[in-house]
Write an enzyme that holds these catalytic residues in place. Structure first.
Site, PDB file in Angstrom:
ATOM      1  N   LYS A  95       0.847  -1.200   0.000  1.00 35.94           N
ATOM      2  CA  LYS A  95       0.000   0.000   0.000  1.00 35.94           C
ATOM      3  C   LYS A  95       0.880   1.248   0.000  1.00 35.94           C
ATOM      4  O   LYS A  95       2.016   1.201   0.477  1.00 35.94           O
ATOM      5  CB  LYS A  95      -0.856   0.021   1.277  1.00 35.94           C
ATOM      6  CG  LYS A  95      -1.979  -0.986   1.319  1.00 35.94           C
ATOM      7  CD  LYS A  95      -2.752  -0.851   2.627  1.00 35.94           C
ATOM      8  CE  LYS A  95      -3.869  -1.883   2.727  1.00 35.94           C
ATOM      9  NZ  LYS A  95      -4.935  -1.690   1.744  1.00 35.94           N
ATOM     10  N   ARG A 104     -10.181 -11.586   1.929  1.00 37.26           N
ATOM     11  CA  ARG A 104     -11.028 -12.627   1.335  1.00 37.26           C
ATOM     12  C   ARG A 104     -10.343 -13.988   1.354  1.00 37.26           C
ATOM     13  O   ARG A 104     -10.998 -15.017   1.397  1.00 37.26           O
ATOM     14  CB  ARG A 104     -11.444 -12.213  -0.088  1.00 37.26           C
ATOM     15  CG  ARG A 104     -10.304 -12.014  -1.034  1.00 37.26           C
ATOM     16  CD  ARG A 104     -10.696 -11.219  -2.269  1.00 37.26           C
ATOM     17  NE  ARG A 104     -10.808  -9.783  -1.999  1.00 37.26           N
ATOM     18  CZ  ARG A 104     -11.157  -8.876  -2.899  1.00 37.26           C
ATOM     19  NH1 ARG A 104     -11.453  -9.228  -4.130  1.00 37.26           N
ATOM     20  NH2 ARG A 104     -11.217  -7.608  -2.571  1.00 37.26           N
TER      21      ARG A 104
HETATM   22  N1  BES Z   1      -8.037  -3.850   4.432  1.00 36.15           N
HETATM   23  C1  BES Z   1      -8.197  -3.435   3.093  1.00 36.15           C
HETATM   24  C2  BES Z   1      -9.493  -2.669   2.848  1.00 36.15           C
HETATM   25  C3  BES Z   1      -9.608  -1.320   3.515  1.00 36.15           C
HETATM   26  C4  BES Z   1      -9.236  -0.193   2.822  1.00 36.15           C
HETATM   27  C5  BES Z   1     -10.141  -1.209   4.771  1.00 36.15           C
HETATM   28  C6  BES Z   1      -9.355   1.042   3.434  1.00 36.15           C
HETATM   29  C7  BES Z   1     -10.267   0.033   5.379  1.00 36.15           C
HETATM   30  C8  BES Z   1      -9.875   1.152   4.703  1.00 36.15           C
HETATM   31  C9  BES Z   1      -8.196  -4.645   2.147  1.00 36.15           C
HETATM   32  O1  BES Z   1      -7.423  -5.713   2.546  1.00 36.15           O
HETATM   33  C10 BES Z   1      -7.659  -4.170   0.843  1.00 36.15           C
HETATM   34  O2  BES Z   1      -6.543  -3.746   0.810  1.00 36.15           O
HETATM   35  N2  BES Z   1      -8.483  -4.246  -0.207  1.00 36.15           N
HETATM   36  C11 BES Z   1      -8.095  -3.808  -1.479  1.00 36.15           C
HETATM   37  C12 BES Z   1      -8.650  -4.780  -2.492  1.00 36.15           C
HETATM   38  C13 BES Z   1      -8.142  -4.560  -3.876  1.00 36.15           C
HETATM   39  C14 BES Z   1      -6.681  -4.892  -3.949  1.00 36.15           C
HETATM   40  C15 BES Z   1      -8.936  -5.422  -4.807  1.00 36.15           C
HETATM   41  C16 BES Z   1      -8.673  -2.419  -1.697  1.00 36.15           C
HETATM   42  O3  BES Z   1      -9.773  -2.143  -1.250  1.00 36.15           O
HETATM   43  O4  BES Z   1      -7.977  -1.580  -2.270  1.00 36.15           O
HETATM   44 ZN    ZN Z   2      -5.384  -5.551   1.915  1.00 37.10          ZN
END
Ligand code: BES
Ligand code: ZN
Ligand code: ZN
Length: 499
Positions: A279, A353
């Site tokens: 990230k 997931r």
């Molecule tokens: N934990 C994150 C989702 C999240 C984002 C929670 C912001 C709270 C605040 C999750 O694991 C994630 O990173 N999801 C990705 C999925 C994508 C790579 C398909 C996302 O939402 O960007």
């Molecule tokens: Zn994630």
């Protein structure tokens, strides 16, 4: 803080502060407020007449009694328009009033049954709402602040003034509200903990403590057991981290049968860096909250162990960190979940997931009659719904309706999104049974469609709490940081299911 129901004359109560209320457009005073007004030589009615006390929602006016009452101060909190009052507004207004008084150095409070008798709000509901709103609004997370002079003070006691004949029902309602608020605040505490002090091992220890204190059954699966069960999703995400993963199983038995009426599964990523699909650094610190779903399901079991509904509920928390390293999952890797399905991992940041896939398979194997999961699953859900409401996804409308109704009752807003088969097409992989990400659009739904592949036909609801698990400004009974959502939705759901 101790919350107690007391009876008797409001003008005779010795306390630091009394909380009364006013409604927008209501000029005539009656009951307890009229009695206090009289003791204060008409000061309240005069301020209403002058337009100082307007009755706007959450407006606060402070009066000093200057010896005219045994209570040192009187706070008039606005409840808005009478015909629009809800229990949710009572929770929020009580929270605001309590925080205001704490800031002003008050340690003991007495309140009337805010909102009782207005808009079908019963005395019982009013009492429960006060018992929830006050501790939720007064919550803070200060254990790492060592400077004593920064102390905010503490409200030590809250008296709720009722009538003698109502006392038993009011006490029951206060107990229910207190138990629920304490569970929410417990969840907030473990979500707010920094990730260095809330690893999967810490989560498992917190679950063990709950089990000892409240008589819940517990099992914590380690890596060896996960390998035997074929939990390739959880093991895959965990393989980049030095911290051993844990699969936490907490059980509540409210009736003698062995069948499980409901499994609650919660995402337990104690820190989500994204893994190799790392990230951006901005906002990454918030990813300590990525175990909020796990915290909520554990807190829910704590609450029901104390409220004792006749139902059997099991909580599952797959817990691990998601970190990049030489041993981490790589984009393109293929892993196998507990039900034998192969997953092409195209983005290691879509890790929630992967671990939930195994938890859902485990729930199916338990032959649960219903499954509800909560996960901070997608940024896409925040894009869709903002930080106002939780996304609801389901394969069974009857169960979805129950969850939506339980959410509404609690004031935790939620909104259902579609699960059309067309969305599943985005997850087709050329070389495995499924891939873990779709395209740019509809990301919250494709994430839910991914999860659906690991449920057979068990009625199931998925809650995406990415936007609602934390909060950036103090408002009503919410403070900055973890919200404890969806603990109250879960508790209501279970109490309603057990009826
Ligand atoms: N934990 C994150 C989702 C999240 C984002 C929670 C912001 C709270 C605040 C999750 O694991 C994630 O990173 N999801 C990705 C999925 C994508 C790579 C398909 C996302 O939402 O960007
Ligand atoms: Zn994630
Ligand atoms: Zn995550």
């Amino acid at each position: 803080m101790e919350i107690k129901v007391v009876t008797g004359d409001i003008t005779a109560i010795k306390t630091d502060a009394l909380i009364l209320n006013s409604f927008k457009g209501t000029k005539t005073l009656s009951g307890d407020i009229a009695a206090v007004d009289k003791a204060l030589d008409g000061a309240i009615s005069q301020l209403i007449k002058q337009g100082v006390i307007k009755g706007n929602l959450n407006e606060i006016n402070l009066l000093h009694s200057l010896g005219k009452l045994p209570a040192g101060r009187v706070v008039i909190v606005g409840l808005g328009k009478k015909q629009e009052l809800t229990a949710e507004k009572v929770r929020g207004a009580v929270a605001e009033a309590c925080r205001y008084l704490r800031k002003n150095g008050v340690a003991s409070i007495a309140t009337i049954l805010q909102g009782a008798g207005v808009n079908k709000i019963s005395r019982e509901i009013a009492a429960q709402s006060i018992a929830e709103g006050a501790p939720l609004g007064l919550y803070n997370f200060r254990r790492y602040i060592t400077k004593k002079e920064d102390d905010t003070g503490e409200i030590k006691s809250l008296l709720i003034v009722g009538s003698e004949k109502d006392k038993p029902v009011l006490e029951k309602a206060v107990n229910k509200g207190t138990v629920i608020a304490e569970a929410v605040n417990w969840a907030r505490d473990i979500v707010n903990e920094p990730a260095n002090n809330m690893t999967p091992t810490h989560m498992a220890n917190a679950a063990r403590k709950l089990s000892e204190t409240y008589g819940l059954s517990i099992e914590v699966l380690d890596k060896g057991r996960m390998t035997k069960l074929g939990m390739g999703g959880l093991l895959g995400v965990a393989q980049g981290s030095q911290q051993p993963p844990k699969f936490i199983i907490l059980g509540y038995k409210g009736k003698p049968t062995t069948s499980i009426d409901l499994v609650l599964a919660g995402k337990g990523i104690t820190f989500d860096s994204g893994g190799i699909s790392i990230k951006p650094s901005e906002g990454m610190a918030d990813m300590k909250d990525d175990m909020a779903g796990g915290a909520a399901v554990m807190a829910t079991l704590m609450a029901i162990a104390r409220l004792k509904p006749k139902i059997n509920v099991t909580a599952l928390v797959p817990a691990t960190e998601n970190l990049p390293s030489g041993t981490a999952l790589k984009p393109g890797d293929i892993i196998k979940a507990m039900n034998g399905k192969t997953i092409e991992v195209l983005n290691t940041d879509a890790e929630g997931r992967l671990i939930l896939a195994d938890a859902l398979c485990y729930a199916v194997r338990l032959k649960a009659k219903a499954i509800v999961d909560a996960a901070t699953l997608t940024g896409a859900c925040i894009v869709a719904l903002g930080k106002i409401c939780t996304g609801v996804f389901s394969n069974n409308q009857e169960l979805a309706d129950k969850v939506l109704a339980a959410g509404k009752e609690s004031g935790e807003l939620s909104w259902q999104l579609p699960m059309f088969d067309e969305y599943r097409e985005q997850l087709k992989s050329d070389i495995a049974d499924i891939k873990n990400v779709g395209n740019r659009y509809g990301g919250a739904i494709t994430a839910a469609k991914f999860l659906a592949d690991f449920i057979k036909d068990t009625p199931w609801v998925h809650l995406d709490i990415a936007g609602t698990a934390d909060n950036d400004k103090e408002k009503g009974y919410l403070v900055k940081g973890a919200t404890g959502i969806p603990v109250r939705t879960f508790v209501n759901l279970i109490l309603n299911m057990a009826k």
